[in-house]
Design an enzyme around this catalytic site. Sequence first.
Site, PDB file in Angstrom:
ATOM      1  N   HIS A   1       0.841  -1.197   0.000  1.00 59.10           N
ATOM      2  CA  HIS A   1       0.000   0.000   0.000  1.00 59.10           C
ATOM      3  C   HIS A   1       0.874   1.243   0.000  1.00 59.10           C
ATOM      4  CE1 HIS A   1      -0.377   1.379   4.498  1.00 59.10           C
ATOM      5  NE2 HIS A   1       0.818   0.916   4.255  1.00 59.10           N
TER       6      HIS A   1
ATOM      7  N   CYS B   1       5.744   6.825   4.303  1.00 60.12           N
ATOM      8  CA  CYS B   1       4.657   5.941   3.854  1.00 60.12           C
ATOM      9  C   CYS B   1       3.983   6.483   2.600  1.00 60.12           C
ATOM     10  CB  CYS B   1       3.622   5.767   4.964  1.00 60.12           C
ATOM     11  SG  CYS B   1       4.302   4.937   6.406  1.00 60.12           S
TER      12      CYS B   1
ATOM     13  N   HIS C   1       4.926   0.281  -0.316  1.00 61.76           N
ATOM     14  CA  HIS C   1       5.681  -0.638   0.539  1.00 61.76           C
ATOM     15  C   HIS C   1       4.710  -1.715   0.999  1.00 61.76           C
ATOM     16  CE1 HIS C   1       3.886   2.320   3.286  1.00 61.76           C
ATOM     17  NE2 HIS C   1       3.786   1.305   4.143  1.00 61.76           N
TER      18      HIS C   1
ATOM     19  N   HIS D   1       3.303  -4.817   3.900  1.00 56.64           N
ATOM     20  CA  HIS D   1       3.180  -5.257   5.292  1.00 56.64           C
ATOM     21  C   HIS D   1       2.754  -6.716   5.319  1.00 56.64           C
ATOM     22  CE1 HIS D   1       3.545  -1.283   7.075  1.00 56.64           C
ATOM     23  NE2 HIS D   1       2.660  -0.819   6.207  1.00 56.64           N
TER      24      HIS D   1
ATOM     25  N   ASP E   1      -4.833 -10.703  -0.020  1.00 55.44           N
ATOM     26  CA  ASP E   1      -3.492 -11.295   0.033  1.00 55.44           C
ATOM     27  C   ASP E   1      -2.751 -11.103  -1.287  1.00 55.44           C
ATOM     28  OD1 ASP E   1      -1.379 -12.663   1.251  1.00 55.44           O
ATOM     29  OD2 ASP E   1      -2.042 -14.588   0.424  1.00 55.44           O
ATOM     30  N   HIS E   2      -1.515 -10.601  -1.174  1.00 53.35           N
ATOM     31  CA  HIS E   2      -0.654 -10.339  -2.335  1.00 53.35           C
ATOM     32  C   HIS E   2      -1.297  -9.361  -3.317  1.00 53.35           C
ATOM     33  CE1 HIS E   2       1.569 -13.623  -0.562  1.00 53.35           C
ATOM     34  NE2 HIS E   2       2.580 -13.322  -1.354  1.00 53.35           N
TER      35      HIS E   2
ATOM     36  N   GLU F   1      -0.463  -4.043  11.892  1.00 47.05           N
ATOM     37  CA  GLU F   1       0.149  -3.580  10.641  1.00 47.05           C
ATOM     38  C   GLU F   1       1.671  -3.690  10.707  1.00 47.05           C
ATOM     39  OE1 GLU F   1      -0.833   0.169   7.869  1.00 47.05           O
ATOM     40  OE2 GLU F   1       0.139   0.688   9.732  1.00 47.05           O
TER      41      GLU F   1
HETATM   42 NI    NI Z   1       2.393   1.042   5.594  1.00 49.84          NI
END
Ligand code: NI
Length: 138
Positions: free
Chosen positions: A16, A35, A41, A43, A78-79, A122
Site C-alpha cells: 500500500h 509511507c 511498501h 506489510h 493477500d498479495h 500492521e
Molecule cells: Ni504502511
Amino acid sequence: MPHVSMTRRYRFCAAHRLHSDVLTAEQNWAAFGKCNNPNGHGHNYVVLVTVNDGGHPDTLDPAWVDEIVNETIIRRFDHQDLNSDQEFSKQTTTGENLVKLIWDLLAAKIAPGVLEKVGVIETRDNYFEYAALPAARS
Ligand code: NI
C-alpha cells in the site's frame, strides 16, 4: 453479560501507499512521511477476528469463521495492492480504514452481536481495533 468469545488469527501480505488525492505533494509528505513513497511498501498484516457464542456455547466453530474470513478477507487482499481495491478508491489505506473495512465486510456475513471485534496488526508497533458497541441494557 459475561460470555465466551473466540479469536482466530489470520495473515495476509499486501502493498500500500498512504496518499490522498485531495492533498498536495507537500501535504501528503507532511501527513504520511515515508509511507507516501510513490513506490509503495508492503506489510505482513495480521488480522484477529473475535466472535462470541451468541448465547449458544457449542456454536463456536473455528472452521466456520475460517471459511468466512478466508473467502471474504484473505482472498481479497493477500498479495494485492490495497490502493487498487475498489473500497480504497476514495479513502486512504490507513490501518484505521482497513480495520473498519474488514469489519464491514465480515459484518455483512456474520450475525450482529456475534462478530465482536476485529484487530489488524500492521507493524510490530501498530495495532488497530474496531469493535461493536456493547448492546444497550434494557
Ligand atoms: Ni504502511
